[in-house]
Write a protein that holds these residues in place. Structure first.
Motif, PDB file in Angstrom:
ATOM      1  N   THR A 185      49.899  42.363  40.398  1.00 12.18           N
ATOM      2  CA  THR A 185      50.500  43.039  39.252  1.00 12.18           C
ATOM      3  C   THR A 185      50.005  42.389  37.968  1.00 12.18           C
ATOM      4  N   GLN A 186      50.201  43.065  36.857  1.00  8.68           N
ATOM      5  CA  GLN A 186      49.792  42.504  35.571  1.00  8.68           C
ATOM      6  C   GLN A 186      50.556  41.218  35.280  1.00  8.68           C
ATOM      7  N   GLU A 187      51.795  41.172  35.701  1.00  7.74           N
ATOM      8  CA  GLU A 187      52.605  39.968  35.500  1.00  7.74           C
ATOM      9  C   GLU A 187      52.011  38.777  36.273  1.00  7.74           C
ATOM     10  N   LYS A 225      29.669  43.749  42.009  1.00  7.40           N
ATOM     11  CA  LYS A 225      29.613  45.203  42.184  1.00  7.40           C
ATOM     12  C   LYS A 225      31.009  45.765  42.417  1.00  7.40           C
ATOM     13  N   GLU A 226      31.805  45.048  43.224  1.00  6.00           N
ATOM     14  CA  GLU A 226      33.178  45.499  43.465  1.00  6.00           C
ATOM     15  C   GLU A 226      34.050  45.317  42.232  1.00  6.00           C
ATOM     16  N   LEU A 227      33.810  44.243  41.465  1.00  5.49           N
ATOM     17  CA  LEU A 227      34.636  43.967  40.288  1.00  5.49           C
ATOM     18  C   LEU A 227      34.516  45.061  39.230  1.00  5.49           C
ATOM     19  N   LYS A 245      40.359  47.190  37.475  1.00  2.48           N
ATOM     20  CA  LYS A 245      40.925  47.155  36.134  1.00  2.48           C
ATOM     21  C   LYS A 245      41.215  45.729  35.686  1.00  2.48           C
ATOM     22  N   ASN A 246      41.719  44.907  36.610  1.00  2.00           N
ATOM     23  CA  ASN A 246      42.104  43.533  36.288  1.00  2.00           C
ATOM     24  C   ASN A 246      41.067  42.517  36.753  1.00  2.00           C
TER      25      ASN A 246
END
Length: 756
Positions: free
Chosen positions: A379-381, A364-366, A370-371
């Motif tokens: 971070t995306q990295e 539910k939280e996921l 976004k990631n």
């Protein structure tokens, strides 16, 4: 033509062929007996047939937890363990003259030849045993014809060496009943979840019916055929006087009722424990050269186990009478463990109930991330780094790399959708279309856990769960996994203080405190109890509320080296950096080590190492290994009493109070919650006078976790497993645990003594 002209030549040819045939037959048998034709096993092998027997893991309440075997799931039984109905059905169906012949029944053989097999086969049970043990699979009828006389010779030799009962026993222990059920013991368990002695007559008849052709009369795939064959066996039993017509008719009318359980090491009770035990028993002597530079800590841990744990590498360290090493896959060992099958089942149920509910909350939280499944704080990295490492560890990546594909080509393949199956709690494996890249993220989105429960006095490990589902998450988080322990480390610091003469009632001011580490760098921990800033509180209040400021205050009174030393005495073997922040638990420890350590509190200052196995017997019942608990005096009894008092406060009115109001547990209990930075790890340790349990819950990677404290703290993530488990254990009167039991604390002990 005059009949006299051809009669005499006919007689000459007939008797010549007859006598010649008998002569050739006797010559062939003589050549076989002398070993000049075909393979005749030597006398030593006939006296000791080389059977491969699975080793069996047995619980403390004498239930089979599982088996280790390489090719055949065979467990040997004694003749007295066989149902009389089973023996009667076998003889009536396969060899009614069994007790009258000496291995070869010429009367039955000639009858079978004359009637072309319609009256039954001519092979005796002894011949069938000879075929099972020493005849390879024939590729054609001519090879099979050559095997027959060899089996006659072997059968007669077996009859001289063994009693009839022993031959029956060997036959039933040897026969392959399909589905990894080799031997009657395995067959009884696989098809009817029982033992050979407890088989009902109709069940025994069905298994005997399979002896004619197990594939043709497979009861799982062909129940109608199997039922018909069962009724044929019952008819044979009635024909030869083992049962009367009324019994035959009543049993033949019964439907085929299987209690089928497939044999798979990934299924069944205690799979993580069974795998842990397998690895430990078969471990080789650790050599430093076999460990990479980054894995030297594991080498040190394994080396310590090799030198100090008699169970570790048991098969390497111990030899059979012939000088060879024991093989758990074929030597038929019986491994008697400390696991209680009932408590193990309760532990697995508790893990399953909580983890499925927790997973729903996490999914539910996921949906808002976004990631996903990674935390918003990454971070995306950082996400890319985690995913790239995971991709490189897959077989798909290694195989494509071996075949010469470039990194870019491999990554493109990983992001191309394809048909596959993925795991879900609700539906098991489901078909879907997903890229391998996304399937890795899906797998990572499932939370993991580890749980262990043991007796603090004997060291007997009662329950062991290494994860939420062994078939899909095989990494063991109880002994193999190591994670930051957070505030569950604080009792070690408080123990150090109590052992140095402090008391639970001593007071200090609840306020921020700054410490200077060995490098001269300031360290000021954060705390969630800002509303109590400036209040004068007791040390008991500090521990029951898991105050970081009070822990930092105690740390200021001692050196990090002192904390490291006492933690090592508690059995913590991993890397412990002597830094001031150690008091908040940044160190990585296994669930096993934590449970081991907490036995000290429940056992008057004596730490008891976990004991998994009490003894190991060979296939003949000889004890080849016995194991006893090892204990270490860590702290004084008075210090243990102080810690019991404070840790009980944690459960009665502190961070572990959910054990009381949510799970309704009234048993005297101490405990400690633990939550690491960003809610990456949730811990709960608890102990009663007779049980110590501990659990960890978290993501596969530390970047996978609840972002909110409400669901991410140890009291929410881990505590419920212990709560559910203790509910089930205390509700079972047969286990002997009671809510009325008390800690053995003497009447003279007063936790306020030091403050008077």
């Amino acid at each position: 033509m005059n009949w006299k002209s051809w009669y005499k030549p006919f007689l000459i040819w007939f008797w010549s062929l007859f006598v010649g045939g008998i002569t050739v037959a006797f010559l062939v048998i003589w050549l076989i007996t002398e070993g000049a034709l075909g393979y005749l096993p030597p006398l030593e092998e006939l006296q000791n047939p080389k059977n491969s027997f699975a080793s069996e893991i047995i619980s403390s309440d004498m239930q089979s937890l599982g088996r280790y075997y390489r090719y055949e799931n065979r467990i040997g039984v004694q003749y007295t363990d066989l149902s009389p109905d089973l023996i009667n059905a076998l003889i009536a169906t396969e060899d009614v003259r069994f007790y009258d012949h000496t291995g070869v029944d010429f009367k039955s053989m000639f009858r079978a030849i004359l009637k072309l097999g319609r009256a039954g086969g001519g092979s005796t049970l002894t011949q069938q045993l000879a075929k099972q043990l020493w005849s390879p699979r024939a590729n054609n009828i001519f090879e099979r014809a050559m095997q027959k006389p060899i089996e006659w010779v072997i059968a007669t030799k077996l009859e001289r060496l063994y009693s009839k009962d022993e031959i029956l026993l060997m036959y039933l222990n040897q026969f392959d009943f399909l589905y990894n059920a080799v031997g009657i013991q395995s067959a009884a368990q696989v098809y009817f979840s029982t033992t050979p002695k407890d088989l009902k007559m109709e069940e025994a008849a069905m298994l005997v019916g399979m002896c004619k052709n197990p594939s043709l009369y497979n009861p799982v795939r062909h129940p109608e055929r199997a039922t018909g064959r069962r009724n044929t066996v019952l008819g044979q039993m009635e024909k030869y006087g083992y049962i009367d017509e009324a019994v035959r008719d009543s049993l033949a009318a019964l439907p085929l009722e299987l209690h089928y359980r497939s044999v798979d090491h990934k299924q069944g009770i205690a799979p993580y424990f069974r795998e842990y035990l397998r690895v430990v028993l078969t471990a080789k002597e650790p050599k430093e050269s076999d460990y990479s530079e980054w894995n030297q800590q594991q080498y040190r841990l394994d080396r310590w186990q090799w030198e100090n744990n008699p169970l570790y590498g048991f098969c390497e360290k111990n030899k059979k009478p012939d000088g060879t090493k024991y093989d758990i896959y074929q030597d038929g060992l019986k491994i008697y463990t400390t696991i209680d099958s009932r408590m193990q089942r309760y532990a697995e149920e508790a893990v399953s109930e909580h983890m499925q509910a927790q997973q729903k909350s996490f999914f539910k939280e996921l949906k808002r991330k976004k990631n996903a499944p990674f935390s918003r704080s990454l971070t995306q990295e950082e996400v890319d780094g985690i995913m790239n490492r995971s991709i490189r560890q897959t077989d798909r990546y290694r195989n494509m790399k071996r075949e010469g594909y470039s990194h870019d080509s491999i990554m493109a393949a990983f992001k191309t959708p394809r048909e596959m199956q993925i795991f879900t709690y609700d539906s098991g494996m489901i078909d879907t279309v997903m890229s391998p890249y996304d399937s890795i993220k899906w797998q990572k989105s499932y939370l993991r856990c580890g749980f262990m429960s043991m007796d603090p006095h004997t060291g007997h490990v009662k329950a062991y769960v290494g994860g939420p589902n062994f078939a899909h998450f095989q990494y063991d988080m109880t002994t193999k996994g190591r994670r930051q322990v957070g505030s569950t480390v604080k009792p070690y610091l408080y123990t150090l203080a109590m052992d140095e003469g402090m008391w639970p009632c001593e007071k200090t001011v609840n306020e921020p405190i700054t410490l200077i580490d060995a490098n001269g760098i300031e360290w000021t921990p954060r705390d969630t109890h800002d509303k109590y800033r400036g209040d004068t509180v007791t040390l008991t209040w500090g521990l029951m509320n898991s105050s970081n400021w009070i822990s930092a205050y105690l740390m200021s009174l001692f050196t990090p080296e002192q904390l490291v030393k006492i933690m090592q005495s508690f059995g913590i073997q991993g890397q412990l950096d002597p830094v001031v922040s150690l008091c908040l638990g940044p160190c990585e420890v296994s669930v096993e080590e934590m449970v081991d350590a907490y036995t000290t509190f429940a056992n008057k200052g004596i730490r008891t190492e976990p004991l998994y196995v009490t003894r190991i017997e060979d296939s003949n019942g000889n004890v080849i290994g016995s194991f006893t608990p090892r204990t270490h005096e860590i702290i004084s009894e008075t210090t243990a009493y102080k810690m019991i008092y404070m840790l009980r406060a944690v459960v009665d009115r502190g961070t572990g109070v959910r054990m009381r109001y949510r799970y309704g547990l009234t048993v005297p209990m101490g405990g400690k919650t633990g939550t690491t930075n960003n809610n990456s790890d949730g811990w709960f340790m608890c102990f009663t006078p007779s049980l110590v349990s501990g659990t960890w819950v978290g993501g596969e990677d530390r970047g996978i976790h609840f972002d909110g404290m409400a669901e991410g703290q140890g009291a929410s993530m881990a505590l419920p497993i212990c709560g559910l488990y203790m509910q089930k254990v205390l509700a079972d009167p047969d286990l002997g645990y009671s809510s009325e039991e008390q800690f053995d604390v003497p009447a003279w002990f007063d936790p306020n003594e030091g403050c008077k």
